[in-house]
Scaffold this motif. Structure first.
Motif, mmCIF file in Angstrom:
data_model
loop_
_atom_site.group_PDB
_atom_site.id
_atom_site.type_symbol
_atom_site.label_atom_id
_atom_site.label_comp_id
_atom_site.label_asym_id
_atom_site.label_seq_id
_atom_site.Cartn_x
_atom_site.Cartn_y
_atom_site.Cartn_z
ATOM 1 N N LEU A 430 0.828 -1.208 0.000
ATOM 2 C CA LEU A 430 0.000 0.000 0.000
ATOM 3 C C LEU A 430 0.866 1.263 0.000
ATOM 4 C CD1 LEU A 430 -3.346 0.683 0.873
ATOM 5 C CD2 LEU A 430 -1.907 2.059 2.316
ATOM 6 N N LEU A 431 1.946 1.233 0.766
ATOM 7 C CA LEU A 431 2.840 2.396 0.801
ATOM 8 C C LEU A 431 3.481 2.624 -0.568
ATOM 9 C CD1 LEU A 431 4.669 2.007 4.252
ATOM 10 C CD2 LEU A 431 2.672 3.388 3.703
ATOM 11 N N ALA A 432 3.901 1.539 -1.212
ATOM 12 C CA ALA A 432 4.532 1.666 -2.529
ATOM 13 C C ALA A 432 3.552 2.259 -3.534
ATOM 14 C CB ALA A 432 5.022 0.294 -2.991
ATOM 15 N N ARG A 433 2.335 1.774 -3.496
ATOM 16 C CA ARG A 433 1.296 2.273 -4.413
ATOM 17 C C ARG A 433 1.008 3.754 -4.131
ATOM 18 N NH1 ARG A 433 -1.019 2.087 -9.054
ATOM 19 N NH2 ARG A 433 -3.248 2.444 -9.109
ATOM 20 N N ALA A 434 0.952 4.119 -2.859
ATOM 21 C CA ALA A 434 0.669 5.517 -2.489
ATOM 22 C C ALA A 434 1.774 6.434 -3.006
ATOM 23 C CB ALA A 434 0.534 5.642 -0.978
ATOM 24 N N GLN A 435 3.017 6.027 -2.868
ATOM 25 C CA GLN A 435 4.129 6.859 -3.353
ATOM 26 C C GLN A 435 4.052 7.025 -4.874
ATOM 27 O OE1 GLN A 435 6.451 8.437 -1.419
ATOM 28 N NE2 GLN A 435 7.266 9.413 -3.256
ATOM 29 N N GLU A 436 3.783 5.910 -5.539
ATOM 30 C CA GLU A 436 3.722 5.934 -7.008
ATOM 31 C C GLU A 436 2.617 6.885 -7.488
ATOM 32 O OE1 GLU A 436 2.064 2.891 -10.355
ATOM 33 O OE2 GLU A 436 2.911 1.990 -8.567
ATOM 34 N N ARG A 437 1.423 6.735 -6.941
ATOM 35 C CA ARG A 437 0.295 7.575 -7.370
ATOM 36 C C ARG A 437 0.484 9.023 -6.921
ATOM 37 N NH1 ARG A 437 -2.127 6.759 -11.588
ATOM 38 N NH2 ARG A 437 -3.466 8.461 -10.868
ATOM 39 N N ALA A 438 1.056 9.229 -5.737
ATOM 40 C CA ALA A 438 1.254 10.597 -5.235
ATOM 41 C C ALA A 438 2.173 11.381 -6.173
ATOM 42 C CB ALA A 438 1.827 10.562 -3.824
ATOM 43 N N GLU A 439 3.200 10.707 -6.679
ATOM 44 C CA GLU A 439 4.124 11.392 -7.597
ATOM 45 C C GLU A 439 3.430 11.747 -8.901
ATOM 46 O OE1 GLU A 439 7.748 9.098 -7.896
ATOM 47 O OE2 GLU A 439 8.083 9.252 -5.735
ATOM 48 N N ILE A 440 2.566 10.851 -9.370
ATOM 49 C CA ILE A 440 1.819 11.124 -10.613
ATOM 50 C C ILE A 440 0.885 12.321 -10.405
ATOM 51 C CG2 ILE A 440 0.026 10.182 -12.130
ATOM 52 C CD1 ILE A 440 1.452 7.416 -11.722
ATOM 53 N N VAL A 441 0.176 12.323 -9.276
ATOM 54 C CA VAL A 441 -0.760 13.422 -8.978
ATOM 55 C C VAL A 441 0.003 14.747 -8.866
ATOM 56 C CG1 VAL A 441 -2.269 14.363 -7.171
ATOM 57 C CG2 VAL A 441 -2.476 11.958 -7.830
ATOM 58 N N ARG A 442 1.123 14.731 -8.175
ATOM 59 C CA ARG A 442 1.908 15.962 -7.976
ATOM 60 C C ARG A 442 2.386 16.517 -9.315
ATOM 61 N NH1 ARG A 442 7.052 14.859 -4.906
ATOM 62 N NH2 ARG A 442 8.094 15.019 -6.894
ATOM 63 N N SER A 443 2.874 15.622 -10.146
ATOM 64 C CA SER A 443 3.401 16.082 -11.421
ATOM 65 C C SER A 443 2.268 16.566 -12.337
ATOM 66 C CB SER A 443 4.221 14.934 -12.006
ATOM 67 O OG SER A 443 4.015 14.796 -13.336
ATOM 68 N N LYS A 444 1.132 15.856 -12.328
ATOM 69 C CA LYS A 444 -0.001 16.255 -13.173
ATOM 70 C C LYS A 444 -0.514 17.643 -12.786
ATOM 71 C CE LYS A 444 -4.657 14.540 -14.207
ATOM 72 N NZ LYS A 444 -5.623 13.520 -13.806
ATOM 73 N N LEU A 445 -0.571 17.915 -11.490
ATOM 74 C CA LEU A 445 -1.139 19.190 -11.032
ATOM 75 C C LEU A 445 -0.070 20.272 -10.864
ATOM 76 C CD1 LEU A 445 -3.692 17.725 -8.492
ATOM 77 C CD2 LEU A 445 -4.211 18.862 -10.640
ATOM 78 N N GLY A 446 1.172 19.913 -11.050
ATOM 79 C CA GLY A 446 2.250 20.908 -10.955
ATOM 80 C C GLY A 446 2.465 21.434 -9.543
ATOM 81 N N PHE A 447 2.120 20.624 -8.539
ATOM 82 C CA PHE A 447 2.333 21.061 -7.149
ATOM 83 C C PHE A 447 3.820 21.019 -6.818
ATOM 84 C CE2 PHE A 447 -2.084 19.348 -5.724
ATOM 85 C CZ PHE A 447 -2.677 20.430 -6.328
#
Ligand SMILES: [Zn+2]
Length: 456
Positions: A430-447
């Motif tokens: 779950l932690l690995a999946r959260a890190q992977e998706r969090a990076e995608i979300v951050r990059s998509k939204l430019g945070f």
């Protein structure tokens, strides 16, 4: 039947008894007895015995302000005032979010909550676009109690009773679909917003329709209230009344209403909240971190208002750790009142347990370890350097314990944490999946983060 043996039990019952050499007997989802260990061993010889030598049992902690859907953004909301925080982070995140990421964020948050002794949480403003099927499945799988404040907004266009009733009726249908699911772990509430700044909609008919429907169906209502000096001033300037007066005049107060923050409440407003039986969730860590304001907790409690505790969440806390919240609640009042006894460990523990249960209308079932209540129990292993020796168990619980002391958690009699590990969950995956998706979300939204140091 299960018998949890060799405990110190901080019951939080009406007499606030603390029992040494005690045991707790659970039958299915309820507590049937909390008494001396010797007596209960004799009385229930066939119960499955769980040896908890050296542990302290407390009621499950109730986090009454926990945005469980935001944890993929942990670390991205630092150093922000509330307006850019909402406009530049929350709004784009919700608009662009893949519903699966909302569920993943909830799973991550819930895992953290269970590991830190939280057995029930209130998530305000749950997005109507979320995947409620997967979200409630996740809640059931992890076994936590969740109150989902489904975000419900006034209709566009002119205010009319007919339109408001129709908007609220369709929200009510969705709420009824999910309320009580997962064996009663899921409770649906209305998550509202009230005017906070210029341009916000203020449809009196809408608030009245919500209040009528919530009262008729037994749903609660949760919303952020008088949090910032700006939103409090806005109501003052725009309507010529205080936020609590606005809420009272718009049917948005009452025993089924939980307000969040209230940092700028005046004595008049404390009286209004007390008179209407409205509850208030205090989030000292987030309030301090965002420089929001300071709730005068002792004044509000003395005024007769039920005050609970909440973490707010991963963006502006940045954890869901209710032990840290209890300690900080005491420190903040002591520091600001220049009085080392302003808010005691006893009061902080009440706010995190029995007051929380009262705030969500579940005092008959939750918030203390007494026969007849649901078996939501946290076992704290105090045999650690940070919690030894034990002279005063309450002092250790509030000022010294952290999530690493949480050994086991039972929710409705089901063991959801055992020896510090979440049951039935591959935590690493779950932690690995959260890190992977969090990076995608951050990059998509430019945070971007607020860190100015280079990472090499
Ligand atoms: Zn909040």
């Amino acid at each position: 039947m299960q018998l949890i043996d060799n405990l110190t039990v901080v019951t939080m019952d009406q007499q606030r008894r603390i029992l040494a050499d005690a045991a707790i007997v659970i039958d299915q989802d309820r507590i049937v007895a909390v008494e001396s260990a010797g007596e209960l061993r004799e009385q229930y010889p066939d119960a499955e015995r769980i040896d908890a030598a050296g542990m302290v049992a407390i009621p499950g902690l109730i986090d009454t302000h926990a945005h469980a859907d935001q944890s993929l953004l942990r670390g991205l909301g630092d150093q922000m005032h509330w307006i850019p925080f909402i406009d530049d982070i929350i709004v784009p995140y919700l608009a662009e979010r893949d519903p699966a990421d909302g569920v993943l964020a909830n799973a991550l948050s819930i895992m953290e909550m269970i590991r830190s002794g939280t057995t029930c949480f209130v998530s305000p403003n749950v997005d109507p676009r979320d995947d409620y099927e997967s979200l409630t499945d996740t809640i059931g799988q992890l076994g936590i109690r969740a109150i989902l404040g489904r975000f419900t907004m006034p209709q566009e266009g002119p205010d009319s009773s007919e339109t408001a009733i129709s908007v609220v009726s369709s929200a009510a249908e969705v709420m009824q679909r999910w309320d009580g699911t997962q064996g009663g772990l899921v409770t649906m509430w209305y998550g509202l917003d009230v005017p906070r700044r210029s341009g916000d909609t203020d449809h009196p008919e809408f608030y009245k329709a919500v209040a009528d429907e919530a009262r008729a169906s037994g749903h609660g209502i949760v919303y952020h209230f008088c949090s910032e000096i700006e939103d409090s001033d806005y109501i003052d300037d725009h309507y010529g009344i205080r936020p609590a007066e606005w809420s009272r005049d718009n049917h948005a107060l009452g025993p089924n209403v939980l307000l969040i923050n209230g940092c700028w409440v005046t004595p008049l407003e404390i009286k209004i909240l007390a008179d209407t039986g409205t509850h208030l969730a205090h989030s000292p860590v987030a309030n301090m971190k965002m420089a929001t304001g300071i709730l005068p907790v002792t004044e509000v409690l003395e005024g007769g208002v039920n005050v609970s505790l909440g973490t707010d969440g991963a963006l502006n806390n940045n954890t869901f750790d209710m032990f840290a919240e209890m300690k900080t609640a005491c420190l903040l009042q002591n520091a600001t009142q220049k009085n080392a006894a302003a808010l005691t460990a006893q009061t902080a523990l009440e706010m995190a347990t029995i007051n929380g249960a009262r705030a969500i209308g579940r005092e008959d079932d939750l918030g203390s370890l007494v026969a007849g209540k649901l078996a939501d129990i946290v076992l704290i292993d105090v045999r650690r350097p940070n919690t030894y020796p034990v002279h005063d168990v309450l002092s250790n619980l509030v000022f010294a314990t952290n999530s690493t002391n949480v050994h086991s958690v039972f929710i409705g009699g089901r063991r959801v944490l055992e020896n510090g590990r979440v049951v039935g969950m591959d935590e690493s995956a779950l932690l690995a999946r959260a890190q992977e998706r969090a990076e995608i979300v951050r990059s998509k939204l430019g945070f971007v983060t607020s860190n100015t140091w280079q990472t090499k």
